[in-house]
Scaffold this active site. Structure first.
Site, PDB file in Angstrom:
ATOM      1  NE  ARG A 120      -4.010  -2.047   2.079  1.00 40.20           N
ATOM      2  CZ  ARG A 120      -3.946  -2.972   3.031  1.00 40.20           C
ATOM      3  NH1 ARG A 120      -3.085  -2.840   4.023  1.00 40.20           N
ATOM      4  NH2 ARG A 120      -4.750  -4.001   3.004  1.00 40.20           N
ATOM      5  CE  LYS A 142      -0.503  13.510 -14.548  1.00 44.03           C
ATOM      6  NZ  LYS A 142      -0.838  14.038 -15.894  1.00 44.03           N
ATOM      7  CD  GLU A 184       6.780  15.180 -22.890  1.00 44.19           C
ATOM      8  OE1 GLU A 184       6.122  16.238 -22.773  1.00 44.19           O
ATOM      9  OE2 GLU A 184       6.250  14.040 -22.866  1.00 44.19           O
ATOM     10  CE  LYS A 226       5.628  16.747 -14.395  1.00 46.86           C
ATOM     11  NZ  LYS A 226       5.649  15.531 -15.170  1.00 46.86           N
ATOM     12  CD  GLU A 236      -3.856  16.046 -15.759  1.00 47.10           C
ATOM     13  OE1 GLU A 236      -2.734  15.551 -15.617  1.00 47.10           O
ATOM     14  OE2 GLU A 236      -4.593  15.811 -16.722  1.00 47.10           O
ATOM     15  NE  ARG A 240       0.958  16.443 -13.072  1.00 44.24           N
ATOM     16  CZ  ARG A 240       1.620  15.653 -12.270  1.00 44.24           C
ATOM     17  NH1 ARG A 240       1.396  15.716 -10.957  1.00 44.24           N
ATOM     18  NH2 ARG A 240       2.505  14.795 -12.739  1.00 44.24           N
ATOM     19  CG  ASN A 244      -1.386  15.653 -20.299  1.00 41.75           C
ATOM     20  OD1 ASN A 244      -0.365  14.978 -20.374  1.00 41.75           O
ATOM     21  ND2 ASN A 244      -2.230  15.567 -19.299  1.00 41.75           N
ATOM     22  CG  HIS A 247       1.033  14.503 -23.750  1.00 45.11           C
ATOM     23  ND1 HIS A 247       1.706  15.657 -24.067  1.00 45.11           N
ATOM     24  CD2 HIS A 247       1.903  13.768 -22.997  1.00 45.11           C
ATOM     25  CE1 HIS A 247       2.929  15.620 -23.537  1.00 45.11           C
ATOM     26  NE2 HIS A 247       3.068  14.491 -22.888  1.00 45.11           N
ATOM     27  CG  HIS A 264       5.756   9.767 -24.592  1.00 40.33           C
ATOM     28  ND1 HIS A 264       4.383   9.661 -24.590  1.00 40.33           N
ATOM     29  CD2 HIS A 264       6.043  10.852 -23.825  1.00 40.33           C
ATOM     30  CE1 HIS A 264       3.861  10.628 -23.853  1.00 40.33           C
ATOM     31  NE2 HIS A 264       4.853  11.368 -23.378  1.00 40.33           N
TER      32      HIS A 264
HETATM   33  P1  NAD Z   1      12.229   4.876 -22.198  1.00 34.58           P
HETATM   34  O1  NAD Z   1      12.103   4.747 -20.762  1.00 34.58           O
HETATM   35  O2  NAD Z   1      11.693   3.783 -23.055  1.00 34.58           O
HETATM   36  O3  NAD Z   1      13.760   5.106 -22.545  1.00 34.58           O
HETATM   37  C1  NAD Z   1      14.144   5.273 -23.877  1.00 34.58           C
HETATM   38  C2  NAD Z   1      15.271   4.306 -24.273  1.00 34.58           C
HETATM   39  O4  NAD Z   1      16.507   4.790 -23.738  1.00 34.58           O
HETATM   40  C3  NAD Z   1      15.098   2.903 -23.740  1.00 34.58           C
HETATM   41  O5  NAD Z   1      15.552   1.982 -24.696  1.00 34.58           O
HETATM   42  C4  NAD Z   1      16.011   2.891 -22.517  1.00 34.58           C
HETATM   43  O6  NAD Z   1      16.433   1.614 -22.179  1.00 34.58           O
HETATM   44  C5  NAD Z   1      17.156   3.728 -23.022  1.00 34.58           C
HETATM   45  N1  NAD Z   1      17.973   4.393 -22.024  1.00 34.58           N
HETATM   46  C6  NAD Z   1      17.597   4.916 -20.827  1.00 34.58           C
HETATM   47  N2  NAD Z   1      18.619   5.570 -20.274  1.00 34.58           N
HETATM   48  C7  NAD Z   1      19.673   5.435 -21.100  1.00 34.58           C
HETATM   49  C8  NAD Z   1      21.002   5.900 -21.083  1.00 34.58           C
HETATM   50  N3  NAD Z   1      21.448   6.693 -20.103  1.00 34.58           N
HETATM   51  N4  NAD Z   1      21.824   5.562 -22.117  1.00 34.58           N
HETATM   52  C9  NAD Z   1      21.365   4.814 -23.146  1.00 34.58           C
HETATM   53  N5  NAD Z   1      20.110   4.363 -23.235  1.00 34.58           N
HETATM   54  C10 NAD Z   1      19.271   4.682 -22.217  1.00 34.58           C
HETATM   55  O7  NAD Z   1      11.523   6.212 -22.742  1.00 34.58           O
HETATM   56  P2  NAD Z   1      11.471   7.699 -22.160  1.00 34.58           P
HETATM   57  O8  NAD Z   1      11.396   8.567 -23.351  1.00 34.58           O
HETATM   58  O9  NAD Z   1      12.496   7.946 -21.149  1.00 34.58           O
HETATM   59  O10 NAD Z   1      10.067   7.736 -21.390  1.00 34.58           O
HETATM   60  C11 NAD Z   1       8.862   7.552 -22.082  1.00 34.58           C
HETATM   61  C12 NAD Z   1       7.812   7.090 -21.107  1.00 34.58           C
HETATM   62  O11 NAD Z   1       7.617   8.093 -20.113  1.00 34.58           O
HETATM   63  C13 NAD Z   1       6.466   6.843 -21.737  1.00 34.58           C
HETATM   64  O12 NAD Z   1       5.959   5.620 -21.265  1.00 34.58           O
HETATM   65  C14 NAD Z   1       5.616   7.984 -21.240  1.00 34.58           C
HETATM   66  O13 NAD Z   1       4.271   7.649 -21.131  1.00 34.58           O
HETATM   67  C15 NAD Z   1       6.232   8.253 -19.907  1.00 34.58           C
HETATM   68  N6  NAD Z   1       6.010   9.614 -19.390  1.00 34.58           N
HETATM   69  C16 NAD Z   1       5.567   9.730 -18.125  1.00 34.58           C
HETATM   70  C17 NAD Z   1       5.390  10.978 -17.581  1.00 34.58           C
HETATM   71  C18 NAD Z   1       4.962  11.119 -16.146  1.00 34.58           C
HETATM   72  O14 NAD Z   1       4.670  12.233 -15.724  1.00 34.58           O
HETATM   73  N7  NAD Z   1       4.948  10.061 -15.382  1.00 34.58           N
HETATM   74  C19 NAD Z   1       5.647  12.126 -18.341  1.00 34.58           C
HETATM   75  C20 NAD Z   1       6.107  11.962 -19.640  1.00 34.58           C
HETATM   76  C21 NAD Z   1       6.287  10.689 -20.168  1.00 34.58           C
HETATM   77  N1  GLY Z   2       3.555  14.741 -18.152  1.00 35.30           N
HETATM   78  C1  GLY Z   2       2.324  15.248 -17.660  1.00 35.30           C
HETATM   79  C2  GLY Z   2       2.244  15.390 -16.174  1.00 35.30           C
HETATM   80  O1  GLY Z   2       3.135  15.032 -15.453  1.00 35.30           O
HETATM   81  O2  GLY Z   2       1.261  15.865 -15.686  1.00 35.30           O
END
Ligand code: NAD
Ligand code: GLY
Length: 362
Positions: A120, A142, A184, A226, A236, A240, A244, A247, A264
């Site tokens: 939890r 998030k 972003e 942010k 949100e 917030r 998006n 998005h 993404h």
């Molecule tokens: P990802 O986590 O898939 O990473 C991209 C690639 O880079 C992967 O292949 C990973 O293994 C590789 N990688 C990571 N660090 C590395 C490094 N230092 N050197 C070499 N390779 C490396 O993608 P991302 O773009 O980081 O994140 C996208 C995700 O984030 C999506 O699922 C999206 O929905 C989510 N997201 C969440 C929020 C939130 O607020 N929680 C906001 C924006 C995006």
């Molecule tokens: N990336 C959108 C949020 O964190 O609200």
């Protein structure tokens, strides 16, 4: 090293940003509730960073559980999430065992969701290693996994105790991933920070070349934006949602093509151009504004239009958006460059026109 704070009362937490800070364990150790910690990463990041990181932790007396997930957006699902729970239980982790997310946004979102649910609620530390995660996903709490029909459909808000950002980790990041992160970064300029957008227009090539000073400035400014938004509207209910921009369209691209086909950030760039186009159709932006946004994305070698899926398919997928209320689409649009709003003003015909203008369907 620079420190920002996400101001959330008793749940406030710091964001430490600095080249090389991953080498020093002091900040981290101060945030662990017990010596046992679980480091969640993936099979790409593990050989780059995990071994040395886990060794340094063990040298400081920590018991380290290593959880290595498969790499890819297509693994942001129940089955892979369950592997985290299996490992936590197998290694007798407790409610006070800190989960450390070491990786990009996928690892961060999954480790975060696991921390939100395990017993939890377990403590969480985010150590983002992609640009996208350093400027966006690691901050704000998030967490989620995807459903085949909708991005981030199943998740929770769970704030970390600490975000530790070492821009040096970006050295090994592939160029395509760096560019996806820039989508972003550009977003903050478009929605609320015109001076930052102007700075990006003058410095985008330095960011693409991974110039350390430029990267650190962009990460700091993005995290500041942010942190301000999250502090004002953690769950949100209002502001917030502006984070998006692009998005709703972008998530439709990701789900429609199958997760992992477009990154993404690439989907967000194309989706943002659809939102910009729609803002022009509504008379809020002019052709010069559209060209300005397009030029910056193009310089970052990001897509400025989406794939051909048919407007009906886009609209069907967009109905799963988390901003939909009483069946009505609510979209983040631009009143002007540097000022976003959440709006229901666009008619279906106008949304279709924006998709057609900015996709291979058009
Ligand atoms: P990802 O986590 O898939 O990473 C991209 C690639 O880079 C992967 O292949 C990973 O293994 C590789 N990688 C990571 N660090 C590395 C490094 N230092 N050197 C070499 N390779 C490396 O993608 P991302 O773009 O980081 O994140 C996208 C995700 O984030 C999506 O699922 C999206 O929905 C989510 N997201 C969440 C929020 C939130 O607020 N929680 C906001 C924006 C995006
Ligand atoms: N990336 C959108 C949020 O964190 O609200």
């Amino acid at each position: 090293m620079e420190v920002l704070t996400v101001e959330l009362g008793a749940r406030s937490y710091p964001i430490h940003i600095g080249s090389g800070i991953l080498q020093s364990m002091d900040v981290l150790l101060a945030h662990f509730a017990q010596p046992k910690v679980a480091v969640v990463t993936n099979e790409t990041v593990a050989p780059l960073l995990l071994k040395a990181f886990a060794r340094r932790l063990r040298e400081k007396g920590c018991q380290v559980v290593e959880i290595v997930l498969p790499d890819g957006e297509q693994f942001k699902d129940w089955q892979t999430l369950n592997r985290i729970f299996d490992a936590l239980i197998e290694h007798s982790c407790e409610r006070k065992t800190t989960l450390v997310a070491l990786g990009g946004g996928v690892v961060g979102d999954m480790a975060g969701f696991a921390a939100a649910c395990f017993q939890r609620g377990a403590p969480l530390i985010q150590i983002p290693t992609t640009l996208l995660a350093q400027v966006d996903s690691s901050v704000g709490g998030k967490t989620a996994i995807n459903h085949p029909s909708g991005k981030n459909m199943i998740g929770a808000f769970h704030q970390p105790q600490l975000v530790l950002i070492d821009p040096e980790t970006l050295r090994s990041l592939p160029d395509r991933e760096l560019r996806a992160g820039l989508a972003e970064v550009i977003k903050y300029g478009l929605i609320r920070d015109l001076p930052f957008l102007e700075w990006l227009e003058g410095n985008i090539e330095k960011l693409l070349a991974k110039e350390p000073d430029a990267l650190e400035q962009a990460i700091h400014r993005s995290c500041r934006n942010k942190a301000e938004v999250v502090a004002a509207d953690e769950r949100e209910h209002g502001e917030r949602a502006l984070l998006n921009l692009g998005h709703t369209f972008g998530h439709a691209i990701e789900a429609g093509l199958g997760y992992g086909r477009w990154l993404h950030g690439e989907a967000v760039a194309a989706g943002t151009m659809m939102a910009v186009e729609l803002s022009r159709i509504l008379g809020w932006l002019d052709a010069g504004d559209v060209a300005r946004a397009e030029a910056l994305f193009a310089r970052a070698a990001l897509p400025v239009s989406g794939p051909a899926m048919g407007a009906d398919r886009y609209l069907e997928l967009m109905q799963h958006d988390k901003k939909v209320q009483n069946g009505r689409l609510r979209l983040v649009l631009l009143r002007r460059i540097g000022q976003a709003v959440v709006s229901e003003d666009a008619s279906l015909a106008q949304i279709r026109a924006a998709i057609a203008a900015r996709s291979a369907d058009g």
